[in-house]
Design an enzyme around this catalytic site. Structure first.
Site, PDB file in Angstrom:
ATOM      1  CG  ASN A 102      -1.542   1.372   1.483  1.00  0.00           C
ATOM      2  OD1 ASN A 102      -2.480   1.730   0.763  1.00  0.00           O
ATOM      3  ND2 ASN A 102      -1.055   2.150   2.444  1.00  0.00           N
ATOM      4  CD  GLU A 103      -1.211   6.031   0.605  1.00  0.00           C
ATOM      5  OE1 GLU A 103      -0.520   6.545   1.503  1.00  0.00           O
ATOM      6  OE2 GLU A 103      -2.330   6.471   0.276  1.00  0.00           O
ATOM      7  CD  GLU A 122      -5.975   4.325   1.423  1.00  0.00           C
ATOM      8  OE1 GLU A 122      -5.762   5.497   1.817  1.00  0.00           O
ATOM      9  OE2 GLU A 122      -5.252   3.359   1.718  1.00  0.00           O
TER      10      GLU A 122
END
Ligand code: AHR
Length: 521
Positions: free
Chosen positions: A200-201, A325
């Site tokens: 993630n990210e 997101e």
């Protein structure tokens, strides 16, 4: 509908550069043309997905209260929340993060709860995480919700072996060290897991990697993500934030990179006031209201930017965009832990949801999954809880109203509308999308962003014979209207009948600051 009218609308459509595009027109011509017999892509139900991170009171208190709680629960999961999420037909739930995912070691969260390791949640408030909600509890939650599991693996601080073993533990029906432990922990049969994110990210909290470095790492992790026992993982590579088109370019241009994932993620938050100041969630001016929607509309620009790159390398649309997101990010509620990201939710958030969901519908050819951040008690939630109380936010009601689009076919539509102007700035006053479900019913979702002007909209529905129309509307007297534990039903949908249908043309009076969904049959 009369032939001459059909020809007129056909000409209007032929003249428009691209269908489904939103154009603004000077003056007061507001028209939404819907082509009922067009065959668009199916709108993936997973565009209506949600996100649950070990952050603040999302998992703990919001979802998980434990089996000993006085709050009515099923296997430790709140019953009120289960019921409310089933009602909006939640299609998938992402877990365990977010930034938390790249610090999460799944073996800490299995086995007898009393023996699980306590860790520090370093990203979110430095609080103790006792791991009482882990893999078995999450999979039970998805079973009770009848939704797909979307698990985010740890690339930032994990290992290839750790991630590979997690997939084996969850999904393999064969005899192996991992499946043996799973059985000892009370689960005989493997689960099905649909979506799997490879970090993630990773350009930020997930390891601060460059795109090139991440691409290599992703390839290595992905190699060991196996499909066991009839389970098929939809592998999601960590994608860009906002306008970082270079990241997408790096992941997409290389054939080998592309072969290692099915989807690529995209994160975009609307943060009016900027990251250092941010807006209050409930005390805001019309300038803030306007600025929020101006930022929300950027989602369309951003999708188009990434899509253009994907179209070059993947013209057959085999790779999906996973917007796992999105949402408004405001100041935390006064007096709450800044690390918990607890914010209220107003009519402004409802219109934000309508803008985004209409945009996602319009991009149904590429956008396969989207997850609002986050489901409960964090950021733009659909549900807020306080001990044994639960309230549904205005955003919740939009998800309930829009659920009719799930797995329906996107219809071609062409919206021409007036601007909503504030000072020197203008944005389109209306947003819309339309779909046809499996029973042949058409649903049209529209939002009017102008807080003080009703807008009359003409909506010819071409190529169908519809006799009956019904509607629902979400609006309130104030821009800042919201539901609270003291007054939980200030903002809720009501029947909408301020429209007429004649010869296949709808005339709709869109109330100021409202979201409307119409059903035609
Ligand atoms: O949703 C809150 C945080 O925002 C997530 O943990 C992270 O991925 C993003 O920056």
């Amino acid at each position: 509908m009369k032939k001459a009218v059909i020809i007129t609308f056909a000409l209007i459509l032929a003249g428009s550069a691209s269908l489904n595009a939103q154009k603004t027109t000077p003056g007061s011509v507001n028209q939404l043309v819907v082509i009922a017999n067009s065959t668009g892509p199916v709108i993936s139900k997973d565009i209506y997905g949600h996100f649950s991170e070990h952050l603040g009171r999302c998992i703990y208190e919001g979802i998980w209260v434990g089996t000993d709680s006085k709050i009515p629960n099923t296997y430790g999961i709140r019953n009120d929340v289960l019921f409310a999420l089933r009602e909006i037909k939640i299609p998938n739930l992402r877990w365990p993060g977010g930034c938390f995912a790249d610090t999460y070691h799944w073996k800490d969260g299995i086995g007898p709860q009393a023996q699980r390791a306590s860790i520090i949640n370093t990203h979110w408030g430095g609080v103790t995480e006792d791991n009482s909600f882990g893999t078995h509890e999450f999979m039970k939650l998805t079973e009770l919700l009848e939704c797909d599991a979307y698990i985010n693996g740890n690339v930032g601080s994990g290992s290839v072996r750790e991630m590979a073993e997690w997939v084996e533990y969850l999904t393999s029906g064969s005899e192996s060290p991992m499946t043996k432990i799973r059985k000892e922990n009370g689960r005989e049969e493997p689960w099905k897991v649909r979506y799997w994110a490879i970090g993630n990210e990773n350009w930020g909290c997930g390891g601060n990697m460059t795109a090139e470095f991440y691409a290599d790492v992703m390839r290595r992790y992905s190699t060991y993500l196996k499909d066991y026992s009839g389970n098929h993982l939809y592998r999601v590579a960590c994608g860009a934030s906002d306008y970082d088109y270079e990241w997408t370019e790096v992941l997409m241009k290389d054939r080998k990179n592309r072969s290692m994932f099915e989807g690529i993620s995209l994160h975009y938050y609307s943060v009016p006031g900027g990251w250092s100041v941010k807006n209050s969630a409930t005390k805001f001016t019309e300038n803030d209201w306007f600025e929020t929607f101006r930022l929300n509309y950027q989602m369309d620009v951003i999708i188009k930017g990434h899509k253009a790159i994907m179209d070059r390398y993947d013209p057959d649309n085999t790779k999906g965009i996973v917007i796992d997101e999105w949402g408004n990010w405001f100041q935390v509620e006064p007096g709450t832990n800044p690390g918990f990201l607890y914010q209220q939710n107003t009519l402004r958030d409802a219109i934000t949801a309508a803008i985004h969901l209409n945009i996602f519908n319009q991009h149904a050819d590429r956008v396969i999954v989207a997850n609002l951040a986050q489901v409960i008690n964090v950021l733009q939630s659909v549900i807020l809880t306080k001990e044994d109380q639960m309230i549904l936010t205005p955003t919740y009601h939009v998800f309930r109203m829009f659920r009719v689009h799930q797995e329906a076919s996107l219809l071609k539509s062409d919206l021409a509308c007036e601007n909503y102007t504030l000072g020197e700035n203008s944005i389109p006053a209306l947003t819309a999308s339309a779909s046809m479900d499996k029973d042949g019913k058409i649903h049209i979702s529209i939002a009017n962003l102008n807080p003080s002007k009703e807008i009359s909209l003409t909506c010819p529905v071409i190529g169908g014979d519809f006799r009956k129309a019904t509607g629902e509307v979400l609006t309130a007297s104030d821009m800042t209207a919201h539901n609270s534990f003291e007054a939980p039903e200030v903002v809720k949908p009501t029947v909408f009948d301020d429209f007429k249908m004649k010869d296949g043309v709808l005339s709709i009076n869109m109330p100021a600051k409202s979201v409307v969904v119409l059903e035609l049959e």
